[in-house]
Design a protein around this motif. Sequence first.
Motif, PDB file in Angstrom:
ATOM      1  N   TYR A   1       0.821  -1.211   0.000  1.00 53.16           N
ATOM      2  CA  TYR A   1       0.000   0.000   0.000  1.00 53.16           C
ATOM      3  C   TYR A   1       0.858   1.266   0.000  1.00 53.16           C
ATOM      4  N   PHE A   2       2.101   1.115  -0.422  1.00 50.29           N
ATOM      5  CA  PHE A   2       3.023   2.248  -0.399  1.00 50.29           C
ATOM      6  C   PHE A   2       2.504   3.424  -1.211  1.00 50.29           C
ATOM      7  N   HIS A   3       1.952   3.157  -2.380  1.00 50.48           N
ATOM      8  CA  HIS A   3       1.520   4.241  -3.258  1.00 50.48           C
ATOM      9  C   HIS A   3       0.488   5.136  -2.578  1.00 50.48           C
ATOM     10  N   ALA A   4      -0.422   4.543  -1.826  1.00 51.35           N
ATOM     11  CA  ALA A   4      -1.490   5.321  -1.193  1.00 51.35           C
ATOM     12  C   ALA A   4      -1.059   5.976   0.111  1.00 51.35           C
ATOM     13  N   TYR A   5      -0.232   5.272   0.912  1.00 48.03           N
ATOM     14  CA  TYR A   5       0.000   5.724   2.283  1.00 48.03           C
ATOM     15  C   TYR A   5       1.461   5.901   2.661  1.00 48.03           C
ATOM     16  N   GLY A   6       2.378   5.724   1.718  1.00 51.56           N
ATOM     17  CA  GLY A   6       3.779   5.850   2.053  1.00 51.56           C
ATOM     18  C   GLY A   6       4.282   4.627   2.797  1.00 51.56           C
ATOM     19  N   GLN A   7       5.469   4.724   3.376  1.00 56.50           N
ATOM     20  CA  GLN A   7       6.098   3.551   3.990  1.00 56.50           C
ATOM     21  C   GLN A   7       5.863   3.427   5.491  1.00 56.50           C
ATOM     22  N   PHE A   8       5.306   4.453   6.121  1.00 60.04           N
ATOM     23  CA  PHE A   8       5.237   4.466   7.580  1.00 60.04           C
ATOM     24  C   PHE A   8       3.865   4.036   8.102  1.00 60.04           C
TER      25      PHE A   8
END
Length: 470
Positions: free
Chosen positions: A312-319
């Motif tokens: 889900y990196f694209h939507a919410y980043g890595q954190f």
Amino acid sequence: MHYFVSSALSAIALLLTANPPQPVIAQAPPIRAYQQKATDNARKDQILDQQQKAAPSRFDLQQYPISDRHLTHWQESLWAIGVLAPEKDYALQALENVMQLATANNLSDPQKAIIDTAFQVGHQLYTLKPAVYSQLKQQFLRTINDSTDPMWVAIAFSALSKAPIYPEINPNNGQGDRLQSAQINKLTQKVKQRFPKWAQDLHLKTTLQNINNGNSSVSQRSDLPNLKDLLAWKIAPQQAHMYVFCRPNRDVLCLTVLKDRNGKFVQQNRQLWSAPLLLQSIHNLDWNFTNGRTPQGIYRMEGVSRQPDDEYFHAYGQFSLVNLFVPFESGVTAFLPKQKGKFTGDLQAYQSLLPVSWRNYAPIQQTYWAGSMGRSLFRIHGSGAAIDFFSNKPAVVSTQNFDWNATLGCLSALEIYDDRGSLLKSDMPKILDALQKVGRGKIEGYLVVVDIPSDTDQPVTKEEVMKYID
């Protein structure tokens, strides 16, 4: 109420199902300095994916009828139109084909979900790109005149009230404001006649209130209760309090400050701790609609939703995402300390959580009403998307804070990468670390969003807030 969430929300719903609130250990995972999905090639692939999903062939009604079977297909395709905002007749026709079903009978829940998506994307494109999508006006008017669904009628009215091309008049002839006001009043009466119990439907009631207020939460600074009272108040003892101060114009950044469990504001390098957030809706929808702007009011802050990988990196980043809960929302362990479960009280019970001077201030009640209407899944999170991923972003995000991405109602923190996928800057580690420290190993407490009117469109500053802190 419609029972299927839009495809835009399905990703976070899956993420939260797999990762329930985790309030005990809140430490942020190690920062990954490199993200393959943030490279220039990955960005191009993301746009190509949206172009494929928005291709004209995807909207062939014979091959893909608007039916239960094609729910995901249509929602993904309509979402892609919203991302790309193509200046093509086929995109306009696709929206019209779906929106005209708003007056049909015996619709299934999946069909309603497809129509929901079309109305949200249609609202976005009609209000932000009227030169291309002005013909949607007829569908919005038809919805107001003939649809029996109050939510679609409310979105249609919202779109018509915001678009600069409604009604078609010369804005320089000195009659623009008066004529538009007359048209809005006429539509208001139409809605009230068609829905005699409009005041009992929250979508209609709040939309009419928003339009009557000029689509602004509060018109003058003098209408705002004393901020000093709010900042000195404790919703509950021994709880952290995070405050997010915005302008009514959510195009600009909001300012976040934090108070620890003992009621002291957090300092950093002998200055007031703060972090910028963007609370804007990419669909240009108001707070009273799903995927609309972040409502003002009280949120329970409880735990995080972890990201074990980059799915889900694209939507919410890595954190990790900070979990926020509005009244009536399920999934919270305890909205109020020592009372398990969600908030279920009436408006008076909600008002009692505020200082006396704020209890009758209508905008601070938005989270109460948003929760009553079924809004949920609010989070503080970063973004792995390119800052220019959404074609219409310049219309809803100021150029001075273009590095922040608009969301579907969440609170957006800065997270940017270079073309090689290297992390340049992110505010989520700072936010997670501060919340973990004041929570003594937990992330729990309350978050309060407030719009502060101003004569300028400049963001709220620390100096402005410090005047109200003892």
